[in-house]
Design an enzyme around this catalytic site. Sequence first.
Site, mmCIF file in Angstrom:
data_model
loop_
_atom_site.group_PDB
_atom_site.id
_atom_site.type_symbol
_atom_site.label_atom_id
_atom_site.label_comp_id
_atom_site.label_asym_id
_atom_site.label_seq_id
_atom_site.Cartn_x
_atom_site.Cartn_y
_atom_site.Cartn_z
ATOM 1 N N HIS A 73 0.824 -1.208 0.000
ATOM 2 C CA HIS A 73 0.000 0.000 0.000
ATOM 3 C C HIS A 73 0.858 1.257 0.000
ATOM 4 O O HIS A 73 2.043 1.224 0.298
ATOM 5 C CB HIS A 73 -0.996 0.031 1.173
ATOM 6 N N GLU A 125 -8.418 4.756 9.543
ATOM 7 C CA GLU A 125 -7.925 4.505 8.185
ATOM 8 C C GLU A 125 -8.969 3.832 7.315
ATOM 9 O O GLU A 125 -9.869 3.142 7.799
ATOM 10 C CB GLU A 125 -6.680 3.621 8.247
ATOM 11 N N GLU A 145 7.408 0.986 5.205
ATOM 12 C CA GLU A 145 6.774 -0.037 6.038
ATOM 13 C C GLU A 145 6.972 -1.397 5.377
ATOM 14 O O GLU A 145 6.983 -1.501 4.149
ATOM 15 C CB GLU A 145 5.278 0.302 6.152
HETATM 16 C C1 V0V Z 1 8.953 12.116 9.869
HETATM 17 N N1 V0V Z 1 9.915 12.366 8.977
HETATM 18 C C2 V0V Z 1 9.561 11.855 7.808
HETATM 19 C C3 V0V Z 1 8.291 11.271 8.017
HETATM 20 N N2 V0V Z 1 7.948 11.448 9.302
HETATM 21 N N3 V0V Z 1 10.182 11.823 6.629
HETATM 22 C C4 V0V Z 1 9.535 11.223 5.606
HETATM 23 N N4 V0V Z 1 8.297 10.645 5.728
HETATM 24 C C5 V0V Z 1 7.665 10.666 6.904
HETATM 25 N N5 V0V Z 1 6.452 10.103 7.012
HETATM 26 C C6 V0V Z 1 11.159 13.109 9.221
HETATM 27 C C7 V0V Z 1 10.866 14.487 9.789
HETATM 28 O O1 V0V Z 1 10.644 15.425 8.768
HETATM 29 C C8 V0V Z 1 12.127 14.780 10.561
HETATM 30 O O2 V0V Z 1 13.122 15.233 9.684
HETATM 31 C C9 V0V Z 1 12.540 13.425 11.094
HETATM 32 O O3 V0V Z 1 11.925 12.458 10.230
HETATM 33 C C10 V0V Z 1 12.052 13.192 12.509
HETATM 34 O O4 V0V Z 1 10.656 13.412 12.505
HETATM 35 P P1 V0V Z 1 9.801 14.050 13.693
HETATM 36 O O5 V0V Z 1 8.775 14.918 13.083
HETATM 37 O O6 V0V Z 1 10.705 14.617 14.738
HETATM 38 O O7 V0V Z 1 9.027 12.802 14.253
HETATM 39 P P2 V0V Z 1 9.514 11.580 15.134
HETATM 40 O O8 V0V Z 1 11.000 11.391 15.065
HETATM 41 O O9 V0V Z 1 8.867 11.687 16.462
HETATM 42 O O10 V0V Z 1 8.791 10.403 14.327
HETATM 43 C C11 V0V Z 1 9.153 10.041 13.026
HETATM 44 C C12 V0V Z 1 8.940 8.534 12.907
HETATM 45 C C13 V0V Z 1 7.468 8.262 13.281
HETATM 46 C C14 V0V Z 1 9.246 8.106 11.475
HETATM 47 C C15 V0V Z 1 9.904 7.805 13.871
HETATM 48 O O11 V0V Z 1 6.623 8.944 12.381
HETATM 49 C C16 V0V Z 1 7.102 6.798 13.302
HETATM 50 O O12 V0V Z 1 7.370 6.076 14.288
HETATM 51 N N6 V0V Z 1 6.462 6.291 12.223
HETATM 52 C C17 V0V Z 1 6.061 4.884 12.142
HETATM 53 C C18 V0V Z 1 4.641 4.699 12.585
HETATM 54 C C19 V0V Z 1 3.660 5.378 11.685
HETATM 55 O O13 V0V Z 1 4.014 6.199 10.830
HETATM 56 N N7 V0V Z 1 2.337 5.087 11.897
HETATM 57 C C20 V0V Z 1 1.261 5.689 11.108
HETATM 58 C C21 V0V Z 1 0.860 4.801 10.004
HETATM 59 P P3 V0V Z 1 13.931 16.610 9.952
HETATM 60 O O14 V0V Z 1 12.897 17.670 10.036
HETATM 61 O O15 V0V Z 1 14.632 16.352 11.269
HETATM 62 O O16 V0V Z 1 14.849 16.697 8.782
HETATM 63 S S1 V0V Z 1 0.050 3.369 10.646
HETATM 64 C C22 V0V Z 1 -0.010 2.205 9.368
HETATM 65 O O17 V0V Z 1 0.631 2.458 8.281
HETATM 66 C C23 V0V Z 1 -0.746 1.041 9.568
HETATM 67 C C24 V0V Z 1 -1.537 0.817 10.789
HETATM 68 C C25 V0V Z 1 -0.758 -0.016 8.535
HETATM 69 O O18 V0V Z 1 -0.186 0.131 7.471
HETATM 70 O O19 V0V Z 1 -1.391 -1.090 8.772
HETATM 71 CO CO CO Z 2 0.676 1.647 6.356
#
Ligand code: V0V
Ligand code: CO
Length: 142
Positions: free
Chosen positions: A7, A43, A134
């Site tokens: 996805h 979602e 992912e």
């Molecule tokens: C953050 N950054 C990204 C980003 N999110 N870059 C590209 N794409 C993204 N989606 C960058 C952000 O601009 C910062 O860069 C840096 O990473 C740190 O971000 P932050 O804003 O300080 O945020 P953090 O560090 O607290 O969290 C970022 C992470 C977080 C990636 C660790 O979003 C995470 O744990 N994501 C995984 C879980 C998730 O996304 N769940 C929602 C979908 P600069 O500014 O420092 O350069 S749930 C899902 O998909 C499901 C249930 C499914 O598929 O079944």
């Molecule tokens: Co997802």
Amino acid sequence: MLTRIDHIGIACFDLDKTVEFYRATYGFEVFHSEVNEEQGVREAMLKINGTSDGGASYLQLLEPTREDSAVGKWLAKNGEGVHHIAFGTADVDGDAEAIRGKGVRVLYDEPRIGSMGSRITFLHPKDCHGVLTELVTSAAEH
Ligand code: V0V
Ligand code: CO
């Protein structure tokens, strides 16, 4: 082995309005919807192609359930748009470990529960040329 694009995750402010856009513009219907409290998202999965054996591809429309969630923080900073891509594999555990061994940060020690009973983990976007990535094993595959 990663075998498909499972996805594309798209962050939006209003899930119902965004679902309606994809329906009216492209004819895509909601295949499944749920709330994932751990991930902080409401979602809708729109099935784009494929079979029911776990090999299908979806758009995953994501509305945050709280401001401090991953999607909530991202939306506040970037506005709506593509949030992540998800590669499908029959073995998320093995592939995550292999990728970790290449020096890419895998965000979870163990895969967590994702959409439709799948098992998911994420790779840090800063280790993936700016793309939050992912890995997912669908319920049909595990
Ligand atoms: C953050 N950054 C990204 C980003 N999110 N870059 C590209 N794409 C993204 N989606 C960058 C952000 O601009 C910062 O860069 C840096 O990473 C740190 O971000 P932050 O804003 O300080 O945020 P953090 O560090 O607290 O969290 C970022 C992470 C977080 C990636 C660790 O979003 C995470 O744990 N994501 C995984 C879980 C998730 O996304 N769940 C929602 C979908 P600069 O500014 O420092 O350069 S749930 C899902 O998909 C499901 C249930 C499914 O598929 O079944
Ligand atoms: Co997802």
